[in-house]
Each structure stands twice: as structure tokens, then as C-alpha cells.
Write a protein that holds these residues in place. Structure first.
Motif, PDB file in Angstrom:
ATOM      1  N   THR A 148      -1.616   0.787  -4.362  1.00  0.00           N
ATOM      2  CA  THR A 148      -0.480   0.808  -5.532  1.00  0.00           C
ATOM      3  C   THR A 148       0.686   1.842  -5.333  1.00  0.00           C
ATOM      4  N   TYR A 149       0.059   2.982  -5.388  1.00  0.00           N
ATOM      5  CA  TYR A 149       1.144   4.098  -5.363  1.00  0.00           C
ATOM      6  C   TYR A 149       1.815   4.394  -4.278  1.00  0.00           C
ATOM      7  N   SER A 150       1.057   4.256  -3.128  1.00  0.00           N
ATOM      8  CA  SER A 150       1.724   4.458  -1.884  1.00  0.00           C
ATOM      9  C   SER A 150       2.887   3.519  -1.613  1.00  0.00           C
ATOM     10  N   THR A 151       2.720   2.256  -2.267  1.00  0.00           N
ATOM     11  CA  THR A 151       3.653   1.266  -1.838  1.00  0.00           C
ATOM     12  C   THR A 151       4.768   1.403  -2.833  1.00  0.00           C
ATOM     13  N   ALA A 152       4.509   2.025  -4.132  1.00  0.00           N
ATOM     14  CA  ALA A 152       5.527   2.308  -4.965  1.00  0.00           C
ATOM     15  C   ALA A 152       6.366   3.352  -4.533  1.00  0.00           C
ATOM     16  N   TYR A 153       5.771   4.533  -4.014  1.00  0.00           N
ATOM     17  CA  TYR A 153       6.231   5.911  -3.531  1.00  0.00           C
ATOM     18  C   TYR A 153       7.184   5.387  -2.272  1.00  0.00           C
ATOM     19  N   GLY A 176      -0.852  -4.551  -9.911  1.00  0.00           N
ATOM     20  CA  GLY A 176      -1.227  -3.248  -9.581  1.00  0.00           C
ATOM     21  C   GLY A 176      -0.263  -2.418  -9.134  1.00  0.00           C
ATOM     22  N   VAL A 177       0.764  -2.829  -8.016  1.00  0.00           N
ATOM     23  CA  VAL A 177       2.016  -2.161  -7.688  1.00  0.00           C
ATOM     24  C   VAL A 177       2.880  -1.988  -8.773  1.00  0.00           C
ATOM     25  N   GLY A 178       3.187  -2.869  -9.589  1.00  0.00           N
ATOM     26  CA  GLY A 178       4.064  -3.034 -10.829  1.00  0.00           C
ATOM     27  C   GLY A 178       4.004  -1.817 -11.611  1.00  0.00           C
ATOM     28  N   THR A 179       2.450  -1.688 -12.140  1.00  0.00           N
ATOM     29  CA  THR A 179       2.301  -0.660 -12.848  1.00  0.00           C
ATOM     30  C   THR A 179       2.367   0.663 -12.463  1.00  0.00           C
ATOM     31  N   ASP A 239      11.242  -5.562  -5.679  1.00  0.00           N
ATOM     32  CA  ASP A 239      10.783  -6.769  -5.916  1.00  0.00           C
ATOM     33  C   ASP A 239       9.522  -7.316  -5.178  1.00  0.00           C
ATOM     34  N   ALA A 240       8.810  -8.039  -5.729  1.00  0.00           N
ATOM     35  CA  ALA A 240       7.612  -8.646  -5.138  1.00  0.00           C
ATOM     36  C   ALA A 240       7.562 -10.075  -5.074  1.00  0.00           C
ATOM     37  N   THR A 338      -3.696  -7.053 -16.232  1.00  0.00           N
ATOM     38  CA  THR A 338      -2.401  -6.094 -15.953  1.00  0.00           C
ATOM     39  C   THR A 338      -3.195  -5.000 -15.280  1.00  0.00           C
ATOM     40  N   GLY A 339      -2.763  -4.704 -14.038  1.00  0.00           N
ATOM     41  CA  GLY A 339      -3.111  -3.529 -13.429  1.00  0.00           C
ATOM     42  C   GLY A 339      -3.803  -3.832 -12.254  1.00  0.00           C
ATOM     43  N   LYS A 340      -5.153  -3.058 -11.992  1.00  0.00           N
ATOM     44  CA  LYS A 340      -5.742  -3.312 -10.816  1.00  0.00           C
ATOM     45  C   LYS A 340      -7.366  -3.883 -11.126  1.00  0.00           C
ATOM     46  N   ILE A 341      -7.856  -4.616 -10.253  1.00  0.00           N
ATOM     47  CA  ILE A 341      -9.050  -5.011 -10.216  1.00  0.00           C
ATOM     48  C   ILE A 341     -10.111  -4.472  -9.374  1.00  0.00           C
TER      49      ILE A 341
END
Length: 345
Positions: A148-153, A176-179, A239-240, A338-341
Motif C-alpha cells: 500500500t505505502y510503496s505504491t502510494a509513494y 488499502g492503497v487509497g488510505t 487513479d485505480a 475501508t483499509g487493509k484486510i
């Protein structure tokens, strides 16, 4: 017992030990196709690491793969599944110097998860598909952090050039990536504009730090972004979704803005905005994660953000045990979270 019988007995014991439980599927379909089975545990071979899995982070890619809608197809029957896990190294193969038994690690999605899937009690991965867990981070936190965070970064900062003061439109913002993208934008000093399909998740996204929330089902994306930005438009879109709606994402940007597409939840052909000039980039976390320098930069960004409290995973729900993977995938398919499972092992 004869010598021959004793050798056979020892061999049998070794065979039993050289197995692990893993999640497989033998046909495409819904969560019900997932099965927990005993599978052989080979390796680690040269350049590989065997690690004990403690927690698994679920990703939308795995639901798409299970249903046959990912960008590559599973080999059936008996496909593995899973990109993201946190665990502890048990053995290393020949030539591996960066990890040792006992190291706390998390997987990096730079492999074919139909072959090396980490939905298992133990898994073998190439050493370059692992990084050390952030100092002090537990298994659940680590399993929910990397992708999630490496994708966002990687998508917003390294590819999109997000800068302090920029407005960024984040679609599928409750994922997960969105948050992670919301919190990454805040850490950079940018202004996150979260886009979600309905009103149900608005308050939660505001609580997570979104400066503004747009309900795509009832509000005009372009008009709202222009209103929020005083008529200018946003500097970046992350955008996802893709599909025909990607044109409106580009329309919401400033002239010369940047649109980064990292997912195709809408499987229809992507349509481009005519809001020229416009920079459009496709982002693949798997491709970037094969680069050692990128892994190092991402790990530093995530680790320092976690240590400072600026970054943290948003956990939607945790399921206990591999046998709960089917339930976890049902929640994934519902899109009500909302978030990660996360599934603990």
C-alpha cells in the motif's frame, strides 16, 4: 528394524517435515474456490529464502487473479496465491548474504504469485522479494504496510512528482492503497482529495485525513475539483479505476497536470482527457519493486514514517488462521470495508 527400513523411516519423516499448508485454487471463481492444502516445501535454493509466515495482507489483485481477471492468468489446477506477507526467516539458500535465520521480514510483490504465493504457513521467495520489517513493527502492521505505502509513494512521489502544496485526486480512496495515499500526501505536505463511490465512507475518509471527499455516484468530479481548487484544477491524479472515467480524472487537472494510473478496476478501455498538455503515466509496483534502489528508498520512506507516526496502515479487519481466507476474500469482494484486510497464520 532393518537398516533399509530405518532409512525409509527417516526419509518418510523428512518428507513429512518438507511440507506446509498453503491456499490453492483449482478453478476460477469466487472465494469458495480457495482451499487449504498440504503442499511440498522445497528449498531454499540458491538466492532464495525460506520464511515462516505470521500474517498475510490481502490485495485486490488477488481477488482479480482468483477470478481470472488479473493481467496475467493462473496456471490451473493448483495455483498459489498472495503477494504480501510478514514473517521470520528460517533458512537461506546459497549466496544469500543480506538475510539470516531469525530476521523479521516482509515480502515485496516482485514475483509470480501463482507460483510463489505467500498464502501459506511457510514460503520460499527470491531474496530480492523480501525486505526487513520496520524496526519494532509487528507482523500485522508489516503485512499491511509494504504494497500500500510503496505504491502510494512510488506512484505519487517518484512517478507523479507530488510536491508540497499540490492538490492530488485519489480515486478508490477507501482501499488499502487509497488510505495509504491520503496519509502519504499529508506527509509530503500535499492536499488529498478523496474520491469514493458513495456517501457511506465520507466521514471515515475525513477522519483519516482527506481534506475533501467527493462522492462519484452523486457529485460531478470535475466541477467539485475545480471548486475545491478555486477553478485551477489539481496538479496530480492517482487513479485505480481506469476505464472511460479516466477522461474525467484528466479533465479535473491543471493544464500540464499529471495523471498516474495504477489499477484497472473498470475493465473497459481507458479513455484519455483532451485537457492538453497532460502527462499520463502507468505505474506498476511489481516492476518498480524489482529495482534494489527503489526498494531501499521505499523502505526508508515507510520506516521513517511509521517511526514518526505520520504513516500507519488502516486495518479494516483481521481474520485468524488460513482457514479464514475464504471469509477474508468474501469481505474483499463486498467492497464494504475501508483499509487493509489481514489474515494471521
Amino acid at each position: 528394524m532393518t537398516t533399509s527400513s530405518a532409512v525409509k523411516a527417516v526419509t518418510a519423516v523428512k518428507a513429512v517435515k518438507a511440507a506446509t499448508k498453503a491456499v490453492l485454487f483449482h478453478e476460477l471463481g469466487g472465494p469458495e474456490v480457495l482451499q487449504v492444502e498440504d503442499v511440498p516445501l522445497a528449498g531454499p535454493g540458491p538466492g532464495e529464502v525460506l520464511f515462516r509466515v505470521e500474517a498475510i495482507g490481502l490485495n485486490r489483485a488477488e481477488a482479480l487473479f482468483r477470478a481470472g481477471r488479473y493481467y496475467y492468468q493462473p496456471t490451473l489446477p493448483g495455483s498459489r496465491l498472495g503477494y504480501e506477507a510478514a514473517g521470520v526467516v528460517e533458512r537461506v539458500g546459497e549466496g544469500v548474504t543480506e538475510f539470516s535465520p531469525g530476521d523479521a521480514v516482509m515480502s515485496v510483490p516482485a514475483f509470480d504469485f501463482g507460483v510463489h504465493g505467500v498464502y501459506a504457513e511457510r514460503a520460499v521467495l527470491p531474496a530480492e522479494s523480501l525486505v526487513r520489517r520496520p524496526e519494532g513493527a509487528d507482523a500485522v502492521t508489516s503485512a499491511a504496510m509494504w504494497l500500500t505505502y510503496s505504491t502510494a509513494y512510488g506512484g505519487m512521489v517518484e512517478t507523479g512528482g507530488l510536491a508540497p502544496g499540490d492538490h492530488v485526486v485519489i480515486t478508490a480512496a477507501s482501499s488499502g492503497v487509497g488510505t495509504a495515499a491520503i496519509r502519504t500526501a499529508l506527509r509530503i505536505g500535499a492536499v488529498p482529495i478523496a474520491v469514493t463511490r458513495g456517501e457511506a465512507k465520507r466521514e471515515r475518509l475525513l477522519e483519516l485525513g482527506a481534506a475533501h471527499v467527493i462522492s462519484a455516484g452523486s457529485e460531478d468530479l470535475v466541477k467539485e475539483v475545480k471548486r475545491i481548487t478555486g477553478g485551477r484544477g489539481a496538479e496530480l491524479a492517482f487513479d485505480a479505476v481506469g476505464g472511460p472515467g479516466f477522461a474525467a480524472v484528466g479533465d479535473a487537472l491543471v493544464p500540464g497536470g499529471t495523471a498516474v494510473i495504477y489499477g484497472t478496476l473498470d475493465r473497459r478501455p481507458v479513455e484519455l482527457s483532451m485537457n492538453w498538455p497532460l502527462a499520463v503515466h502507468g505505474y506498476s509496483n511489481g516492476a518498480h519493486s524489482r529495482d534494489a534502489a527503489y526498494r531501499r528508498r521505499s523502505a526508508a520512506f515507510i520506516g521513517s514514517g511509521l517511526a514518526s507516526g505520520a504513516l500507519a496502515p488502516v486495518i479494516a479487519e483481521t481474520f485468524d488462521g488460513l482457514e479464514r481466507v475464504t471469509d477474508a476474500h468474501r469481505l474483499m469482494d463486498s467492497s464494504t470495508f475501508t483499509g487493509k484486510i489481514v489474515v494471521t497464520v
